[in-house]
Design a protein around this motif. Structure first.
Motif, PDB file in Angstrom:
ATOM      1  N   THR A   1     -12.510  17.846  12.650  1.00  0.00           N
ATOM      2  CA  THR A   1     -12.724  19.287  12.692  1.00  0.00           C
ATOM      3  C   THR A   1     -13.422  19.753  11.418  1.00  0.00           C
ATOM      4  N   ARG A   2     -14.386  20.626  11.572  1.00  0.00           N
ATOM      5  CA  ARG A   2     -15.101  21.204  10.428  1.00  0.00           C
ATOM      6  C   ARG A   2     -14.409  22.530  10.068  1.00  0.00           C
ATOM      7  N   TRP A   3     -13.658  22.507   8.984  1.00  0.00           N
ATOM      8  CA  TRP A   3     -12.918  23.685   8.559  1.00  0.00           C
ATOM      9  C   TRP A   3     -13.792  24.595   7.710  1.00  0.00           C
TER      10      TRP A   3
ATOM     11  N   ASP B   1      -5.899  23.804  19.747  1.00  0.00           N
ATOM     12  CA  ASP B   1      -7.188  24.237  20.275  1.00  0.00           C
ATOM     13  C   ASP B   1      -7.871  25.107  19.224  1.00  0.00           C
ATOM     14  N   ILE B   2      -9.181  25.287  19.369  1.00  0.00           N
ATOM     15  CA  ILE B   2      -9.957  26.118  18.458  1.00  0.00           C
ATOM     16  C   ILE B   2     -10.768  27.125  19.269  1.00  0.00           C
TER      17      ILE B   2
ATOM     18  N   ALA C   1       2.558  24.894   9.900  1.00  0.00           N
ATOM     19  CA  ALA C   1       2.238  26.073   9.094  1.00  0.00           C
ATOM     20  C   ALA C   1       0.864  25.935   8.442  1.00  0.00           C
ATOM     21  N   ILE C   2       0.521  24.721   8.017  1.00  0.00           N
ATOM     22  CA  ILE C   2      -0.782  24.486   7.389  1.00  0.00           C
ATOM     23  C   ILE C   2      -1.914  24.767   8.375  1.00  0.00           C
ATOM     24  N   LEU C   3      -1.792  24.243   9.591  1.00  0.00           N
ATOM     25  CA  LEU C   3      -2.866  24.393  10.571  1.00  0.00           C
ATOM     26  C   LEU C   3      -2.947  25.813  11.132  1.00  0.00           C
ATOM     27  N   GLN C   4      -1.807  26.460  11.305  1.00  0.00           N
ATOM     28  CA  GLN C   4      -1.825  27.809  11.860  1.00  0.00           C
ATOM     29  C   GLN C   4      -2.473  28.815  10.926  1.00  0.00           C
ATOM     30  N   ASN C   5      -2.581  28.467   9.667  1.00  0.00           N
ATOM     31  CA  ASN C   5      -3.221  29.348   8.692  1.00  0.00           C
ATOM     32  C   ASN C   5      -4.645  28.900   8.367  1.00  0.00           C
ATOM     33  N   ALA C   6      -5.168  27.954   9.149  1.00  0.00           N
ATOM     34  CA  ALA C   6      -6.511  27.430   8.908  1.00  0.00           C
ATOM     35  C   ALA C   6      -7.514  28.069   9.865  1.00  0.00           C
ATOM     36  N   SER C   7      -8.772  27.963   9.505  1.00  0.00           N
ATOM     37  CA  SER C   7      -9.852  28.455  10.357  1.00  0.00           C
ATOM     38  C   SER C   7     -10.967  27.419  10.384  1.00  0.00           C
ATOM     39  N   ALA C   8     -11.401  27.089  11.595  1.00  0.00           N
ATOM     40  CA  ALA C   8     -12.509  26.146  11.744  1.00  0.00           C
ATOM     41  C   ALA C   8     -13.839  26.907  11.764  1.00  0.00           C
ATOM     42  N   GLU C   9     -14.917  26.178  11.619  1.00  0.00           N
ATOM     43  CA  GLU C   9     -16.225  26.808  11.711  1.00  0.00           C
ATOM     44  C   GLU C   9     -16.470  27.285  13.138  1.00  0.00           C
ATOM     45  N   PRO C  10     -17.050  28.485  13.326  1.00  0.00           N
ATOM     46  CA  PRO C  10     -17.316  29.006  14.677  1.00  0.00           C
ATOM     47  C   PRO C  10     -18.223  28.061  15.471  1.00  0.00           C
ATOM     48  N   SER C  11     -18.039  28.092  16.794  1.00  0.00           N
ATOM     49  CA  SER C  11     -18.878  27.283  17.681  1.00  0.00           C
ATOM     50  C   SER C  11     -19.150  28.084  18.947  1.00  0.00           C
ATOM     51  N   ALA C  12     -20.034  27.597  19.767  1.00  0.00           N
ATOM     52  CA  ALA C  12     -20.425  28.336  20.962  1.00  0.00           C
ATOM     53  C   ALA C  12     -19.299  28.432  21.986  1.00  0.00           C
ATOM     54  N   GLN C  13     -18.546  27.348  22.170  1.00  0.00           N
ATOM     55  CA  GLN C  13     -17.531  27.320  23.225  1.00  0.00           C
ATOM     56  C   GLN C  13     -16.118  27.065  22.703  1.00  0.00           C
ATOM     57  N   GLY C  14     -15.943  26.726  21.432  1.00  0.00           N
ATOM     58  CA  GLY C  14     -14.630  26.345  20.950  1.00  0.00           C
ATOM     59  C   GLY C  14     -14.277  24.928  21.359  1.00  0.00           C
ATOM     60  N   SER C  15     -13.055  24.532  21.112  1.00  0.00           N
ATOM     61  CA  SER C  15     -12.636  23.167  21.420  1.00  0.00           C
ATOM     62  C   SER C  15     -11.185  23.161  21.888  1.00  0.00           C
ATOM     63  N   THR C  16     -10.870  22.178  22.733  1.00  0.00           N
ATOM     64  CA  THR C  16      -9.492  21.996  23.191  1.00  0.00           C
ATOM     65  C   THR C  16      -9.082  20.549  22.984  1.00  0.00           C
ATOM     66  N   GLY C  17      -7.787  20.341  22.856  1.00  0.00           N
ATOM     67  CA  GLY C  17      -7.276  18.978  22.732  1.00  0.00           C
ATOM     68  C   GLY C  17      -7.579  18.323  21.409  1.00  0.00           C
ATOM     69  N   CYS C  18      -7.636  19.110  20.328  1.00  0.00           N
ATOM     70  CA  CYS C  18      -7.857  18.539  18.993  1.00  0.00           C
ATOM     71  C   CYS C  18      -6.557  17.904  18.482  1.00  0.00           C
TER      72      CYS C  18
END
Length: 357
Positions: free
Chosen positions: A259-261, A287-288, A314-331
């Motif tokens: 994942t590109r954060w 998911d993103i 808690a670490i991941l719920q406070n993170a943000s990935a780089e925007p994308s056209a469709q997002g992602s599932t199953g990360c």
């Protein structure tokens, strides 16, 4: 994707409230309803509190035991905050049971709360080694100092304080070993009659502590009943092997392997586990959204305790990935909590004016 974390209160008391020592006593462990033998069950570190509770609280944990007798999959039963409960699960993780794989194990810890005038002296000394909630009050130090005259003014001052070579002493994973030495001094301030009073039972540390006291020197004057402790930081307790992320990746996943954060994850080691140098890991699926928000995050595996999963979540719920056209599932993300290099000594400093050690 794998990420590694490297790391080098009750209500305000009323006027005149009594200080007490709050501890936890482990009960008998059972697996599938049958008592299980143990090599050692570690007691959690004590804390200072105010007043005696009307009904002592308790904490129950479910866990498994691996072939070596190590507790794993440690999970607290019940929810909600419990005062002074932070070291209970880490203490269980540092315990050892009889070798042999066992499932469906449970153990209950019951609060053991005593006034400073009634608490065991060994528990008071243990608290000074790990003062989790501030300095021990004078009432506790008065219990520790004993009947000698070493703490009588003018208190002997060290001219030379010798220390063991801690690097040559084998420590205990997940346990802060300590040794309290008592001794007298002769007219020249030379220690004599050194002996171990109490400690965690590390024979090498006990021997080295007595030797170090014998090599120390103090201001002149014969004294009796002097005390001095040495402690060694816990050795690192490594986690069990981490499974492959592919075992947890959903079949319909469209997420990239890494994942590109938008910014580095705000990594933080859970403090109670760091104090005991116990490492762990957690695997989280999520998911993103197209705008980068993390959602549907779930812990799918964590060792040696569920608390590592809670911290990873808690670490991941406070993170943000780089925007994308469709997002992602199953990360899938593996977060490893690893201990960096640390110091491994030394001795205890007393509160100002106590002069016991």
């Amino acid at each position: 994707m794998a990420t590694t974390v490297f790391m080098a209160p009750p209500a305000a008391p009323g006027a005149g409230a009594e200080r007490v020592l709050f501890g936890w006593m482990p009960g008998a462990a059972q697996c599938d309803g049958t008592p299980v033998g143990h090599l050692v069950v570690r007691r959690p570190w004590g804390s200072l509190s105010y007043g005696l509770p009307k009904t002592p609280p308790s904490l129950t944990y479910a866990f498994e035991i691996d072939a070596t007798g190590r507790p794993l999959s440690i999970t607290r039963e019940g929810e909600g905050f419990v005062s002074f409960g932070g070291d209970v699960a880490p203490a269980l993780a540092a315990s050892r049971f009889a070798p042999g794989v066992r499932k469906n194990c449970r153990i209950t810890y019951t609060a053991d709360v005593k006034s400073l005038t009634a608490a065991a002296v060994e528990d008071l000394v243990s608290y000074t080694i790990t003062p989790t909630s501030g300095p021990l009050p004078k009432a506790g130090w008065d219990r520790i100092k004993g009947t000698g005259d070493c703490a009588t003014a003018p208190v002997p001052q060290p001219l030379l304080r010798a220390f063991p070579d801690f690097g040559t002493i084998e420590g205990t994973p997940g346990v802060k070993d300590w040794s309290l030495v008592t001794y007298d001094t002769d007219e020249n301030g030379t220690p004599v009659k050194m002996r171990t009073v109490m400690g965690t039972g590390n024979a090498a540390l006990d021997s080295a502590a007595r030797k170090a006291v014998g090599e120390s020197r103090f201001t002149q004057g014969a004294r009796t009943g002097c005390l001095y402790p040495y402690w060694k930081a816990p050795e690192t307790l490594a986690p069990p092997p981490t499974p492959q992320e592919t075992a947890f990746r959903p079949a319909a996943s469209n997420c990239a392997e890494q994942t590109r954060w938008q910014k580095p994850l705000a990594l933080r080691f859970p403090d109670p586990w760091l104090r005991r140098s116990i490492e762990g890991w957690a695997i989280v699926t999520y998911d993103i959204a197209p705008w980068g928000a993390v959602g549907n995050a779930k812990v799918v595996a964590a060792q040696p305790a569920a608390e590592f999963g809670q911290q990873a979540l808690a670490i991941l719920q406070n993170a943000s990935a780089e925007p994308s056209a469709q997002g992602s599932t199953g990360c899938v993300e593996t977060i490893r909590f690893a201990i960096g290099r640390k110091n491994s000594s030394s001795s205890v400093e007393t509160p100002d004016g106590q002069g016991i050690f």
